[in-house]
Write a protein that holds these residues in place. Structure first.
Motif, PDB file in Angstrom:
ATOM      1  N   SER A  73       2.084   7.666  -1.399  1.00 35.02           N
ATOM      2  CA  SER A  73       3.037   8.617  -1.983  1.00 35.02           C
ATOM      3  C   SER A  73       3.218   8.387  -3.476  1.00 35.02           C
ATOM      4  CB  SER A  73       4.381   8.467  -1.296  1.00 35.02           C
ATOM      5  OG  SER A  73       4.871   7.167  -1.561  1.00 35.02           O
ATOM      6  N   PHE A  89       1.842  -6.047   6.262  1.00 34.52           N
ATOM      7  CA  PHE A  89       2.573  -7.328   6.221  1.00 34.52           C
ATOM      8  C   PHE A  89       3.634  -7.209   5.143  1.00 34.52           C
ATOM      9  CE2 PHE A  89      -1.794  -8.081   7.464  1.00 34.52           C
ATOM     10  CZ  PHE A  89      -1.651  -8.847   8.615  1.00 34.52           C
ATOM     11  N   THR A 147       0.857  -1.183   0.000  1.00 32.82           N
ATOM     12  CA  THR A 147       0.000   0.000   0.000  1.00 32.82           C
ATOM     13  C   THR A 147       0.893   1.232   0.000  1.00 32.82           C
ATOM     14  OG1 THR A 147      -1.619  -1.205   1.315  1.00 32.82           O
ATOM     15  CG2 THR A 147      -1.812   1.194   1.313  1.00 32.82           C
ATOM     16  N   ASN A 185       9.858   2.728   0.876  1.00 32.04           N
ATOM     17  CA  ASN A 185      10.842   2.555   1.943  1.00 32.04           C
ATOM     18  C   ASN A 185      11.884   1.487   1.596  1.00 32.04           C
ATOM     19  OD1 ASN A 185      11.829   1.476   4.721  1.00 32.04           O
ATOM     20  ND2 ASN A 185      10.781   3.395   5.184  1.00 32.04           N
ATOM     21  N   THR A 215       8.835  -4.680  -1.397  1.00 33.38           N
ATOM     22  CA  THR A 215       8.428  -4.155  -2.714  1.00 33.38           C
ATOM     23  C   THR A 215       9.548  -3.335  -3.354  1.00 33.38           C
ATOM     24  OG1 THR A 215       6.163  -4.073  -1.886  1.00 33.38           O
ATOM     25  CG2 THR A 215       6.613  -2.781  -3.860  1.00 33.38           C
ATOM     26  N   GLY A 230       5.651  -8.828   1.907  1.00 36.29           N
ATOM     27  CA  GLY A 230       5.578  -9.814   0.830  1.00 36.29           C
ATOM     28  C   GLY A 230       6.727 -10.813   0.907  1.00 36.29           C
TER      29      GLY A 230
HETATM   30  C1  LIG Z   1      -2.267   3.967   4.082  1.00 27.15           C
HETATM   31  C2  LIG Z   1      -0.845   3.486   3.923  1.00 27.15           C
HETATM   32  C3  LIG Z   1       0.033   4.210   3.132  1.00 27.15           C
HETATM   33  C4  LIG Z   1       1.350   3.772   2.956  1.00 27.15           C
HETATM   34  N1  LIG Z   1       2.178   4.479   2.136  1.00 27.15           N
HETATM   35  C5  LIG Z   1       3.438   4.042   1.911  1.00 27.15           C
HETATM   36  C6  LIG Z   1       4.273   4.705   0.968  1.00 27.15           C
HETATM   37  O1  LIG Z   1       3.885   5.657   0.304  1.00 27.15           O
HETATM   38  N2  LIG Z   1       5.546   4.230   0.816  1.00 27.15           N
HETATM   39  C7  LIG Z   1       6.021   3.169   1.515  1.00 27.15           C
HETATM   40  O2  LIG Z   1       7.178   2.812   1.339  1.00 27.15           O
HETATM   41  N3  LIG Z   1       5.234   2.477   2.392  1.00 27.15           N
HETATM   42  C8  LIG Z   1       3.954   2.896   2.591  1.00 27.15           C
HETATM   43  N4  LIG Z   1       3.134   2.208   3.441  1.00 27.15           N
HETATM   44  C9  LIG Z   1       3.687   1.078   4.202  1.00 27.15           C
HETATM   45  C10 LIG Z   1       3.797  -0.209   3.406  1.00 27.15           C
HETATM   46  O3  LIG Z   1       2.592  -0.501   2.735  1.00 27.15           O
HETATM   47  C11 LIG Z   1       4.124  -1.349   4.402  1.00 27.15           C
HETATM   48  O4  LIG Z   1       5.375  -1.070   5.003  1.00 27.15           O
HETATM   49  C12 LIG Z   1       4.109  -2.738   3.787  1.00 27.15           C
HETATM   50  O5  LIG Z   1       3.982  -3.691   4.815  1.00 27.15           O
HETATM   51  C13 LIG Z   1       5.332  -3.056   2.968  1.00 27.15           C
HETATM   52  O6  LIG Z   1       5.161  -4.339   2.410  1.00 27.15           O
HETATM   53  P1  LIG Z   1       6.342  -5.105   1.647  1.00 27.15           P
HETATM   54  O7  LIG Z   1       7.423  -5.374   2.652  1.00 27.15           O
HETATM   55  O8  LIG Z   1       5.708  -6.335   1.117  1.00 27.15           O
HETATM   56  O9  LIG Z   1       6.821  -4.194   0.559  1.00 27.15           O
HETATM   57  C14 LIG Z   1       1.801   2.606   3.605  1.00 27.15           C
HETATM   58  C15 LIG Z   1       0.900   1.852   4.380  1.00 27.15           C
HETATM   59  C16 LIG Z   1      -0.407   2.283   4.541  1.00 27.15           C
HETATM   60  C17 LIG Z   1      -1.358   1.459   5.367  1.00 27.15           C
END
Ligand SMILES: Cc1cc2nc3c(=O)[nH]c(=O)nc-3n(C[C@H](O)[C@H](O)[C@H](O)COP(=O)(O)O)c2cc1C
Length: 167
Positions: free
Chosen positions: A31, A82, A28, A47, A52, A84
Motif C-alpha cells: 500500500s 514476522f 513488507t 497497520n 513498524t 520486528g
Molecule cells: C505482500 C504483502 C503486503 C503487505 N502489505 C502491507 C501493507 O501495505 N500495510 C501493512 O500494514 N502491512 C502489510 N503487510 C503485512 C506486514 O508486512 C506484516 O504484518 C509484518 O509482519 C509486520 O511486521 P512488523 O510487526 O515488524 O512491522 C503485507 C505483507 C505482505 C506479505
C-alpha cells in the motif's frame, strides 16, 4: 459487495523500513503510492499492530525499497510474516544506507521520506512522507502485487490492507 473487485487494483511490492532506536527494521507493504510530484510525496498505510508503525511514528522517517521481479522473494516473507518486535528483520538480508535510512540492497530502487502528516483509520495509519532522497539501485522490472500472487504464488497476511479472507 464482491471484494474480488479489489484484486483489479494495481500495486507494487515494497519493504517499508525505518529505525528502531538505531536498529534497522520494517515490513513488507503493497500500500504505497505517490501522492504529489512537486514536492514529491508518498503515502503508505501501516497497520496499528505492526511494530513498524510505532517505529515510523517515533523516528519520523521511512524508506521504501521497491522490489523487482529479480529480488529474492524470501525478502517478502522475512519482512511480511514476522514482527520486528521479536526479530532482526535484516538478519541474512543485505542492507545499504541511503539518505540516512536502511534500505534493502536487493531492490530495484529506493525512496526516502520524512513524515509530514498522518491519517488514522480504524486499523491502519496512513503516513504521508515528503521525499528527501531517491535513486535507482539496479535495472529490473518492478514487482507488481499481481506478479507476487500469480507468479510467486505468495499470500498476504491479515495486517495487509488488501487482505482477503478467502486467501
Ligand atoms: C505482500 C504483502 C503486503 C503487505 N502489505 C502491507 C501493507 O501495505 N500495510 C501493512 O500494514 N502491512 C502489510 N503487510 C503485512 C506486514 O508486512 C506484516 O504484518 C509484518 O509482519 C509486520 O511486521 P512488523 O510487526 O515488524 O512491522 C503485507 C505483507 C505482505 C506479505
Amino acid at each position: 459487495m464482491n471484494k474480488n473487485a479489489f484484486r483489479n487494483m494495481s500495486y507494487g511490492v515494497y519493504v517499508v523500513t525505518t529505525w528502531d532506536n538505531g536498529r534497522a527494521t520494517g515490513c513488507t507493504a503493497n500500500s504505497a503510492m505517490q501522492i504529489t510530484s512537486d514536492p514529491a510525496t508518498i503515502a503508505v498505510s501501516i497497520n496499528h499492530d505492526n511494530y513498524t508503525n510505532k517505529c515510523i511514528a517515533e523516528s519520523g522517517r521511512f524508506a521504501l525499497s521497491i522490489l523487482g521481479e529479480n529480488s529474492d522473494p524470501g525478502i517478502i516473507g522475512a519482512f511480511g510474516f514476522f514482527s520486528g518486535k521479536d526479530k532482526d528483520k535484516f538478519e541474512g538480508i543485505g542492507q545499504t544506507i541511503k539518505g540516512c535510512m536502511p534500505v534493502v540492497a536487493d531492490a530495484c530502487a529506493y525512496v526516502v521520506c520524512e513524515v509530514i502528516d498522518k491519517m488514522e483509520t480504524s486499523s491502519h495509519t496512513v503516513f504521508l512522507g515528503k521525499v528527501v532522497d531517491a535513486d535507482v539501485l539496479q535495472p529490473d522490472t518492478p514487482m507488481t502485487y499481481a506478479y507476487y500472487h500469480n507468479v510467486i504464488k505468495g499470500k498476504s497476511p491479515k495486517n495487509a490492507p488488501t487482505y482477503l479472507a478467502e486467501e
